[in-house]
Enzyme design. Structure first.
Site, PDB file in Angstrom:
ATOM      1  N   ALA A 132       0.909  -1.161   0.063  1.00 35.98           N
ATOM      2  CA  ALA A 132       0.054   0.048  -0.164  1.00 35.98           C
ATOM      3  C   ALA A 132       0.877   1.278   0.021  1.00 35.98           C
ATOM      4  O   ALA A 132       1.154   1.813  -1.002  1.00 35.98           O
ATOM      5  CB  ALA A 132      -0.970  -0.029   1.032  1.00 35.98           C
ATOM      6  N   ARG A 133       1.340   1.697   1.223  1.00 34.21           N
ATOM      7  CA  ARG A 133       2.175   2.850   1.202  1.00 34.21           C
ATOM      8  C   ARG A 133       3.361   2.602   2.550  1.00 34.21           C
ATOM      9  O   ARG A 133       2.856   2.232   3.515  1.00 34.21           O
ATOM     10  CB  ARG A 133       1.473   4.039   1.484  1.00 34.21           C
ATOM     11  CG  ARG A 133       0.863   4.732   0.413  1.00 34.21           C
ATOM     12  CD  ARG A 133       1.915   5.210  -0.482  1.00 34.21           C
ATOM     13  NE  ARG A 133       1.099   5.934  -1.657  1.00 34.21           N
ATOM     14  CZ  ARG A 133       0.953   5.382  -2.990  1.00 34.21           C
ATOM     15  NH1 ARG A 133       1.085   4.061  -3.084  1.00 34.21           N
ATOM     16  NH2 ARG A 133       0.397   6.076  -4.122  1.00 34.21           N
TER      17      ARG A 133
ATOM     18  N   HIS B 154       8.458  -0.932  -5.558  1.00 36.53           N
ATOM     19  CA  HIS B 154       6.922  -0.233  -5.887  1.00 36.53           C
ATOM     20  C   HIS B 154       6.657  -0.400  -7.327  1.00 36.53           C
ATOM     21  O   HIS B 154       6.387   0.313  -8.087  1.00 36.53           O
ATOM     22  CB  HIS B 154       7.192   1.138  -5.520  1.00 36.53           C
ATOM     23  CG  HIS B 154       5.966   1.895  -5.535  1.00 36.53           C
ATOM     24  ND1 HIS B 154       5.570   3.057  -4.794  1.00 36.53           N
ATOM     25  CD2 HIS B 154       4.407   1.663  -5.936  1.00 36.53           C
ATOM     26  CE1 HIS B 154       4.417   3.303  -4.623  1.00 36.53           C
ATOM     27  NE2 HIS B 154       3.792   2.476  -5.470  1.00 36.53           N
TER      28      HIS B 154
ATOM     29  N   GLU C  82      10.811   6.505  -0.691  1.00 37.79           N
ATOM     30  CA  GLU C  82      11.233   5.806  -2.003  1.00 37.79           C
ATOM     31  C   GLU C  82      11.730   6.875  -2.776  1.00 37.79           C
ATOM     32  O   GLU C  82      11.486   8.174  -3.024  1.00 37.79           O
ATOM     33  CB  GLU C  82      10.189   5.388  -2.565  1.00 37.79           C
ATOM     34  CG  GLU C  82       9.287   4.120  -1.625  1.00 37.79           C
ATOM     35  CD  GLU C  82       7.952   3.750  -2.186  1.00 37.79           C
ATOM     36  OE1 GLU C  82       7.669   4.062  -3.388  1.00 37.79           O
ATOM     37  OE2 GLU C  82       7.361   3.054  -1.372  1.00 37.79           O
TER      38      GLU C  82
END
Ligand code: 8YV
Length: 321
Positions: free
Chosen positions: A239-240, A287, A269
């Site tokens: 997700a994050r 990601h 990131e």
């Protein structure tokens, strides 16, 4: 003929998406895919009517305030909108859209990859084979955790969470979830609702995160919520990164409170904490949750549908501000 709207496209997009952009707009493309910092972005946006950015470009309030007057819409090539200050955009009258739904399947696929990769020690095995370190075999060699039949705890049963639940059913997993609200029975399909996160964490063999990055979810996985998990749990996050306190996750992986983790997202990131590289029991991806050719096309078309609607004087289907 009326002047076509000018759209600043911040990153290189799939050929079919760029072709449609060039057909219908005065498109400012980025064929070299060079990264735009804030100043370069603001310069490139001079004279544009719209921006089609990715999650890699930030639009905090101070950037929104400095956007050239003519920019009327930010049509994101992303479902997440945590890189845009929506309140500031709304205040300034800049419309914001995103690309929901079209990346559910790809992200659910990566979630299963992370789950399997962490449980079956894929990263360790791959490194061993590549390094020429595979010298022996025994029944005790590289023994992992079976996924089939286990209890999965889905944190956030939204668009992606629901598809993950379906895929987990394919592995005969018992699906439990926590969300702000219980889903209707026909959508729940027998999944067990937990009113509190702690109650979910107490029963899950696998915990997988599918909530957005909001002030409420930031740091949701921390030493206290990790303590509420079962010993030896497998943790997955596609997700994050911001929903996890990484110091606490790293400590739990080192102590083996969390047996293994599969992570596609991180704090800061792509300049992630260097400690990740040395942690054995973590399966790492950069990601790529939505990074399939099919999904990238669909994201681009969805962003374009929003732009088309806006410039045709209609309400964009995926308006978030
Ligand atoms: C995208 C994502 O690759 O859409 C999102 O919110 O997190 C990713 O899957 C990226 O953000 C595209 O801009």
């Amino acid at each position: 003929m009326a002047k076509r709207p000018t759209v600043l496209v911040t990153r290189k997009l799939p050929a079919a998406v760029e072709a449609r952009l060039e057909r219908d707009y005065d498109a400012r493309l980025n064929p070299d895919d060079s990264e735009l910092d804030t100043e370069a972005l603001l310069r490139a946006a001079e004279g544009a009517d719209a921006i089609m950015p990715c999650h890699s470009e930030g639009f905090p309030a101070e950037v929104i305030a400095r956007l050239p007057e003519g920019v009327k819409i930010i049509a994101n090539f992303s479902v997440g909108t945590d890189h845009v200050d929506l309140a500031a955009a709304k205040k300034r009258g800049v419309v914001v859209t995103n690309t929901p739904e079209v990346l559910n399947d790809a992200t659910a696929e990566v979630t299963m990859l992370l789950m399997l990769g962490a449980a079956r020690r894929a990263s360790e095995g791959e490194r061993l084979v590549r390094a020429g370190g595979w010298k022996t075999w025994s029944p005790a060699f590289m023994v992992g955790t079976q996924v089939t039949g286990k209890t999965v705890g889905i944190v956030g049963m939204g668009r992606v969470g629901k598809v993950v639940a379906e895929r987990c059913r394919g592995f005969e997993m018992k699906v439990h979830y926590h969300d702000q609200r219980r889903l209707p029975a026909e959508i729940e399909k027998g999944a067990v609702f937990h009113e509190t996160l702690e109650s979910l964490l107490a029963v899950a063999d696998f915990v997988t995160m599918h909530c957005p990055n909001t002030p409420e979810t930031r740091g949701l996985i921390n030493k206290d919520t990790i303590a509420a998990m079962k010993d030896g749990v497998i943790f997955v996050n596609a997700a994050r990164g911001t929903i996890v306190v990484e110091d606490d996750l790293i400590a739990a992986l080192k102590s083996r409170k969390i047996k293994a983790a599969g992570l596609d997202v991180f704090q800061n990131e792509p300049f992630i904490d260097e400690r990740w590289a040395d942690i054995e029991n973590v399966f790492l991806l950069p990601h790529v949750g939505s990074a399939t050719a099919e999904t990238r096309d669909a994201m681009g078309f969805r962003a374009l549908d929003n732009l088309d609607a806006y410039f045709a004087g209609r309400e964009p289907g995926d308006r978030v501000a």
